[in-house]
Design a protein around this motif. Structure first.
Motif, PDB file in Angstrom:
ATOM      1  N   PRO A 724     -19.930 -39.331  14.943  1.00  0.00           N
ATOM      2  CA  PRO A 724     -18.557 -39.352  15.605  1.00  0.00           C
ATOM      3  C   PRO A 724     -17.755 -40.630  15.336  1.00  0.00           C
ATOM      4  O   PRO A 724     -18.005 -41.669  15.304  1.00  0.00           O
ATOM      5  CB  PRO A 724     -18.978 -39.248  17.198  1.00  0.00           C
ATOM      6  CG  PRO A 724     -20.276 -40.147  17.159  1.00  0.00           C
ATOM      7  CD  PRO A 724     -20.977 -40.007  15.858  1.00  0.00           C
ATOM      8  N   ALA A 725     -16.477 -40.346  15.425  1.00  0.00           N
ATOM      9  CA  ALA A 725     -15.352 -41.320  14.934  1.00  0.00           C
ATOM     10  C   ALA A 725     -14.133 -40.925  15.917  1.00  0.00           C
ATOM     11  O   ALA A 725     -14.032 -39.686  16.239  1.00  0.00           O
ATOM     12  CB  ALA A 725     -15.174 -41.249  13.730  1.00  0.00           C
ATOM     13  N   ARG A 726     -13.282 -41.595  15.940  1.00  0.00           N
ATOM     14  CA  ARG A 726     -11.899 -41.572  16.630  1.00  0.00           C
ATOM     15  C   ARG A 726     -10.871 -42.593  15.960  1.00  0.00           C
ATOM     16  O   ARG A 726     -10.898 -43.474  15.169  1.00  0.00           O
ATOM     17  CB  ARG A 726     -12.063 -41.990  18.259  1.00  0.00           C
ATOM     18  CG  ARG A 726     -12.572 -43.472  18.418  1.00  0.00           C
ATOM     19  CD  ARG A 726     -12.306 -43.483  20.105  1.00  0.00           C
ATOM     20  NE  ARG A 726     -13.291 -45.017  20.267  1.00  0.00           N
ATOM     21  CZ  ARG A 726     -13.524 -45.051  21.177  1.00  0.00           C
ATOM     22  NH1 ARG A 726     -13.586 -44.518  22.533  1.00  0.00           N
ATOM     23  NH2 ARG A 726     -14.021 -46.616  21.610  1.00  0.00           N
ATOM     24  N   LEU A 727      -9.575 -42.016  16.082  1.00  0.00           N
ATOM     25  CA  LEU A 727      -8.570 -42.613  15.433  1.00  0.00           C
ATOM     26  C   LEU A 727      -7.387 -42.680  16.318  1.00  0.00           C
ATOM     27  O   LEU A 727      -6.930 -41.592  16.892  1.00  0.00           O
ATOM     28  CB  LEU A 727      -8.247 -42.204  14.020  1.00  0.00           C
ATOM     29  CG  LEU A 727      -7.275 -42.699  13.313  1.00  0.00           C
ATOM     30  CD1 LEU A 727      -7.948 -42.781  11.757  1.00  0.00           C
ATOM     31  CD2 LEU A 727      -5.954 -41.954  13.241  1.00  0.00           C
ATOM     32  N   ASP A 728      -6.595 -43.670  16.404  1.00  0.00           N
ATOM     33  CA  ASP A 728      -5.307 -43.892  17.195  1.00  0.00           C
ATOM     34  C   ASP A 728      -4.089 -43.531  16.204  1.00  0.00           C
ATOM     35  O   ASP A 728      -3.945 -44.185  15.339  1.00  0.00           O
ATOM     36  CB  ASP A 728      -5.279 -45.219  17.859  1.00  0.00           C
ATOM     37  CG  ASP A 728      -3.968 -45.281  18.473  1.00  0.00           C
ATOM     38  OD1 ASP A 728      -3.285 -44.227  18.674  1.00  0.00           O
ATOM     39  OD2 ASP A 728      -3.661 -46.299  19.107  1.00  0.00           O
ATOM     40  N   ALA A 729      -3.895 -42.419  16.356  1.00  0.00           N
ATOM     41  CA  ALA A 729      -2.791 -41.516  15.443  1.00  0.00           C
ATOM     42  C   ALA A 729      -1.435 -42.528  15.574  1.00  0.00           C
ATOM     43  O   ALA A 729      -0.477 -42.133  14.920  1.00  0.00           O
ATOM     44  CB  ALA A 729      -2.369 -40.285  15.749  1.00  0.00           C
ATOM     45  N   LEU A 730      -1.085 -43.205  16.812  1.00  0.00           N
ATOM     46  CA  LEU A 730       0.072 -43.790  16.935  1.00  0.00           C
ATOM     47  C   LEU A 730       0.285 -45.119  16.135  1.00  0.00           C
ATOM     48  O   LEU A 730       1.348 -45.593  16.097  1.00  0.00           O
ATOM     49  CB  LEU A 730       0.461 -44.055  18.454  1.00  0.00           C
ATOM     50  CG  LEU A 730       0.386 -42.860  19.474  1.00  0.00           C
ATOM     51  CD1 LEU A 730       0.560 -43.509  20.768  1.00  0.00           C
ATOM     52  CD2 LEU A 730       1.707 -42.152  19.110  1.00  0.00           C
ATOM     53  N   ARG A 731      -1.044 -45.595  15.638  1.00  0.00           N
ATOM     54  CA  ARG A 731      -0.809 -46.806  15.006  1.00  0.00           C
ATOM     55  C   ARG A 731      -1.551 -46.504  13.516  1.00  0.00           C
ATOM     56  O   ARG A 731      -1.537 -47.793  12.723  1.00  0.00           O
ATOM     57  CB  ARG A 731      -1.609 -47.976  15.655  1.00  0.00           C
ATOM     58  CG  ARG A 731      -0.841 -48.320  16.817  1.00  0.00           C
ATOM     59  CD  ARG A 731      -1.592 -49.151  17.898  1.00  0.00           C
ATOM     60  NE  ARG A 731      -0.754 -49.733  19.052  1.00  0.00           N
ATOM     61  CZ  ARG A 731      -0.346 -48.901  20.143  1.00  0.00           C
ATOM     62  NH1 ARG A 731      -0.852 -47.788  20.166  1.00  0.00           N
ATOM     63  NH2 ARG A 731       0.662 -49.416  21.080  1.00  0.00           N
ATOM     64  N   HIS A 732      -2.092 -45.346  13.163  1.00  0.00           N
ATOM     65  CA  HIS A 732      -2.722 -45.403  12.005  1.00  0.00           C
ATOM     66  C   HIS A 732      -2.181 -43.869  11.396  1.00  0.00           C
ATOM     67  O   HIS A 732      -2.419 -42.969  12.134  1.00  0.00           O
ATOM     68  CB  HIS A 732      -4.339 -45.210  12.118  1.00  0.00           C
ATOM     69  CG  HIS A 732      -4.831 -46.731  12.785  1.00  0.00           C
ATOM     70  ND1 HIS A 732      -4.843 -47.782  11.805  1.00  0.00           N
ATOM     71  CD2 HIS A 732      -5.085 -46.981  13.929  1.00  0.00           C
ATOM     72  CE1 HIS A 732      -5.381 -48.701  12.831  1.00  0.00           C
ATOM     73  NE2 HIS A 732      -5.677 -48.268  13.995  1.00  0.00           N
ATOM     74  N   ASP A 733      -1.609 -43.857  10.221  1.00  0.00           N
ATOM     75  CA  ASP A 733      -1.060 -42.824   9.516  1.00  0.00           C
ATOM     76  C   ASP A 733      -2.147 -41.955   8.816  1.00  0.00           C
ATOM     77  O   ASP A 733      -3.193 -42.890   8.198  1.00  0.00           O
ATOM     78  CB  ASP A 733       0.126 -43.189   8.827  1.00  0.00           C
ATOM     79  CG  ASP A 733       1.492 -43.300   9.658  1.00  0.00           C
ATOM     80  OD1 ASP A 733       1.213 -42.817  10.983  1.00  0.00           O
ATOM     81  OD2 ASP A 733       1.994 -44.118   9.106  1.00  0.00           O
TER      82      ASP A 733
END
Length: 906
Positions: A724-733
């Protein structure tokens, strides 16, 4: 007995309701009524007495309490203490003595006052910056601080409705207050006070005006001759002062012409008059127009409304503001992040972008295109000259230098931009221009003349120096054509060598200047020391930076042409400049670690319509920025994906760790990886691992995090490597095809080689759950591993306690759905076998069908009681699944035209 008035009244009242009845008991009835009345009166009297007694007791108790209770206890406010240190250059009126403070303010030429509240955090921060500014300008400006919060003080009584603290006000000799609205740092405060000390530049020649135009974004020049009255001049002076409330860094230069002959030479025939000279046009304001009165508010409003600049300097105020809002109109934005120290006379990196912006906006159809081109070339020369000046070396040598009194030295005082108007000296003969150039640069005439071989060389040298003299307007002397020659010649000279006076032994009637602090020499020396003090104070933040120079002539010829590009496309590129020292967090939010870039300078283009951004990868220079704008205009740039900036101490972010190691071997411990733009592809392309990635708009919620971790744990228990993984789309394109339309968006990447092509997205309308994610992951596994994982899921159901009947039902349903799935796969493969005419393909499909039938047969004999490791039937089924996996793949090269490779593989 005679009836009383009361009884009579009662009888009269009752007689209206009923007729009197006469009998033998009439006398007895009258006696009973009289007794009842007396008893009622006695009870009423007793009740009144009781009430009066209670009222008297209450009044007595209240009076006793009022007389004997002590007064209410009110805590005294703390005694006022000093806000600034006693050794500070700031006069601290910490008791709120407003009258005394204003008395001192009215007795000095210029003062700067800070109205503060001791408890306010902003006031406590500004205290240090205010003290620094006082240390630098304490000998020229009076600094005061007044405590306007001390209860009972004079300042508090007269100003009790101040909305926020602190209030910074500058007062001139006319006692007019100018509110400071700029950044609360010492450098900006010093720059603001410099503008207040000299709000107007005196223009005494066309060269002075050209110099102002070349270094300022705009020049507002007032033509107010001092004939009979100074009314017009005073109004223009107050306009220049009031404008600093809106322009604290001096983007608009205010100048004045008091000579009628010079005004006529510049084309002014009616006075008073104001001209706003912009980079591409000139606008005029006359007092003769009835719609434009000659007063402060009207003129100031006209100047601010008509002020435009090719590059807008954005100065955020650290409060909720909309500094960038007016530029977000759908057109792309170019932002230059560079140190914008307001104390430096020029900022070469900002000046370079101004030159490029003027070229970009200069359309060929514009009538002022020629004048704009000339202005660009003049600004370029001013920028190059400023870059070559070594202020640090000059200020270091000034420490050990004493003022000298000689005629040649006085010529150094005269400046081409009239910095010292109190020294009246003129050069009317052209012969002195070449030597004046040498004197201003503190060069040795002897060495200059000795470098020439013969008389012809001397004449040529002096002719070139005449052209290099900056007193002559560059546009008229074609200065830019010989600038490189002037540079080389200046390098051949010795700037360190002092000029020896040939007139030191001459007798003169002038008084000695040693004891005269107001002599020309002492004033000039004091002014030079003041400028060096300002330069050293500005250098504490950082030295002046300059763009990289073009290496050779070949690169100079390959520079892209950006003239008029704004008129060739259906969009306009807004150009902005932001200070990368105080506002580096803006760049960090865009994924640019500007603090670690050379000279803290970076250029980025934001396309708001397409939601993309592009970063200048090369070093900032005249060639790179022009190529950058040209390639963007012609869509030749590669999109820049912003990602986490390491060690961004002033930027809040989520998911910055780049730990992409292997997952834990313990099935019960699941580590959720926080991805970045750089690590995203590395994770999703890991072979043999199913990746479940949650893309969130900020921090992922607890429900989303729990769902992806539970799904990964369940898949691991079935023998599938899941991460599992997650990503902050507001700071990582992410790349285009992973741009999320809603948050959270969950991607599941398969474990085979075609991971990105076979990715799947969780339905947006469905609630995120671990069971749904497992079902989506099963679809991403493919038929070969799908059957084995579903069998493991059926066997993983535990039977315990009261839920045994429910669990048994789930196992039966799981096996039934597994059998239906195998039947569906057989039907699909049989359809492909019937459709193709290729012999080898038919044989491969037939071989797959044989193993599928074997799996279906073994599965039909499997019971829920056989779902354990020691079951022989389950082992037989697993062997059949292994044989099916080995014979599943089909050579793509033998596929028929009417059957696609996707259909065969599925």
């Amino acid at each position: 007995m005679f009836p009383t008035a009361d009884t009579e009244d009662i009888v009269q009242v009752t007689s209206l309701n009923r007729k009197p009845c006469v009998n033998s008991d009439v006398r007895d009835s009258s006696d009973n009524t009289q007794l009842a009345k007396q008893q009622t009166n006695r009870e009423l009297t007793l009740n009144m007495l009781v009430k009066e007694i209670i009222f008297c007791i209450a009044v007595a108790l209240t009076t006793y309490g009022a007389l004997h209770n002590p007064p209410p206890k009110i805590s005294k406010h703390p005694q006022a203490v000093r806000f600034f240190d006693p050794e500070s250059a700031v006069t601290d009126w910490y008791r709120g003595q407003l009258s005394d403070a204003l008395g001192v303010v009215n007795s000095v030429d210029i003062s700067f006052v800070m109205y503060y509240a001791p408890w306010d955090a902003e006031s406590q921060y500004v205290r240090g910056e205010f003290d620094k500014a006082a240390t630098v300008l304490g000998d020229r400006v009076h600094f005061s601080a007044i405590n306007c919060w001390n209860p009972g003080s004079e300042c508090r009584l007269q100003n009790n409705k101040i909305p926020s603290w602190p209030i910074l006000m500058a007062y001139t000799v006319t006692s007019r207050g100018v509110l400071y609205k700029g950044p609360r740092d010492a450098q900006s405060i010093v720059k603001f006070l410099q503008l207040i000390m000299k709000p107007l530049d005196r223009v005494s020649s066309t060269e002075d005006l050209i110099n102002l135009i070349s270094i300022c974004d705009a020049v507002a020049i007032g033509f107010t001759p001092l004939a009979e009255t100074s009314k017009f001049y005073n109004i223009w002076y107050y306009v220049a002062l009031k404008a600093r409330e809106f322009d604290t860094v001096g983007e608009i230069c205010f100048a004045v012409v008091t000579s009628e002959s010079l005004a006529a030479e510049l084309g002014i025939h009616t006075v008073p008059n104001v001209r706003l000279m912009l980079w591409n046009t000139t606008k005029e304001y006359t007092a003769e127009d009835p719609l434009r009165p000659w007063n402060e508010s009207a003129i100031l409003q006209w100047v601010l409304e008509n002020f435009t600049q090719p590059v807008s300097r954005i100065i955020p105020m650290w409060k909720k503001a909309f500094s960038f809002e007016r530029y977000a109109d759908g057109n792309p934005i170019l932002i230059l992040f560079t140190p914008l120290n307001p104390l430096y006379e020029q900022i070469p990196s900002y000046a370079l972008l101004r030159e490029v912006a003027m070229e970009y906006y200069s359309c060929k159809t514009n009538n002022s295109n020629y004048l704009t081109s000339e202005l660009i070339r003049i600004q370029k020369i001013q920028r190059l000259i400023y870059e070559r000046r070594n202020y640090a070396k000059y200020c270091e040598s000034l420490k050990h230098r004493k003022p000298k009194q000689n005629l040649n030295y006085k010529r150094e005082i005269v400046s081409h931009n009239n910095k010292y108007p109190w020294y009246n000296a003129t050069h009317n003969t052209p012969k002195t221009l070449a030597f004046d150039y040498l004197l201003k640069h503190r060069l040795a005439m002897s060495k200059a003349l000795d470098s020439a071989n013969d008389e012809a060389d001397i004449v040529a040298t002096l002719a070139m120096l005449q052209q290099c003299d900056t007193k002559v307007m560059p546009a008229e002397k074609e200065f830019y054509d010989i600038y490189e020659q002037c540079e080389k010649y200046e390098e051949s000279l010795a700037p360190e060598q002092e000029l020896e006076s040939d007139c030191s032994n001459l007798e003169t009637s002038m008084l000695p200047f040693d004891d005269d602090p107001l002599s020309v020499e002492n004033l000039f020396h004091d002014h030079q020391q003041y400028l060096c003090r300002i330069f050293n104070f500005a250098n504490e933040i950082g030295p002046p930076v300059a763009p990289a120079r073009i290496a050779n002539a070949e690169e100079k010829q390959n520079i892209s042409r950006v003239e008029g590009l704004a008129c060739e496309k259906n969009f306009t590129l807004h150009m902005l400049a932001v200070d990368s020292v105080r506002n580096h967090h803006f760049a960090e939010f865009l994924g640019i670690d500007v603090t670690n870039v050379k000279d803290k300078t970076a250029v980025v283009i934001l396309d708001t319509k397409l939601e993309t951004q592009y970063l200048l990868s090369e070093e900032y220079s005249a060639k790179s920025v022009r190529d950058f704008i040209y390639n963007f205009t012609h869509k030749k740039l590669k999109r820049y994906l912003r990602t986490h900036v390491e060690d961004a101490s002033h930027t809040h972010y989520f998911g910055s760790e780049e730990n992409v190691g292997d997952e834990s071997t313990n099935e019960n411990i699941v580590d959720i990886i926080d991805l970045t733009t750089k690590t995203f592809r590395k994770i999703v392309r890991t072979p043999g691992t199913v990746s479940i990635v949650a893309v969130c708009g900020g921090a992922c919620s607890a429900g989303t995090t729990r769902a992806i971790s539970a799904a990964a744990r369940l898949l691991r228990s079935c023998g599938v490597r899941a991460r599992p993984a997650r990503l902050d789309a507001l700071r990582h394109d992410l790349p285009w095809h992973y741009t999320a339309s809603h948050y959270p968006t969950i991607f599941v990447f398969s474990a085979d080689g075609s991971r990105e092509a076979e990715s799947r997205t969780y339905p947006a309308a469905q609630r995120v759950s671990s069971s749904g994610l497992v079902a989506l992951a099963l679809r991403a596994l493919g038929p070969r591993r799908h059957l084995r994982v579903r069998l493991a899921l059926c066997a993983a159901t535990q039977v315990s306690g009261l839920d045994s009947i429910y669990m048994l039902s789930d196992k039966k349903t799981c096996l039934r759905e597994l059998r239906e799935h195998v039947t569906t796969v057989i039907a699909r493969s049989l359809k492909y076998w019937r459709r193709t005419e290729h012999r080898e393909l038919k044989a491969a499909l037939l071989r797959r069908l044989q193993y599928l039938h074997q799996v279906s047969l073994d599965l039909s004999t499997l019971h829920i009681t056989d779902l354990h490791e020691n079951s022989q039937k389950q082992k037989t089924l697993l062997n059949s699944l292994s044989l099916l996996s080995e014979n599943w793949d089909i050579d793509v090269s033998i596929l028929s035209k009417n059957v696609t490779s996707t259909e065969i593989r599925s």
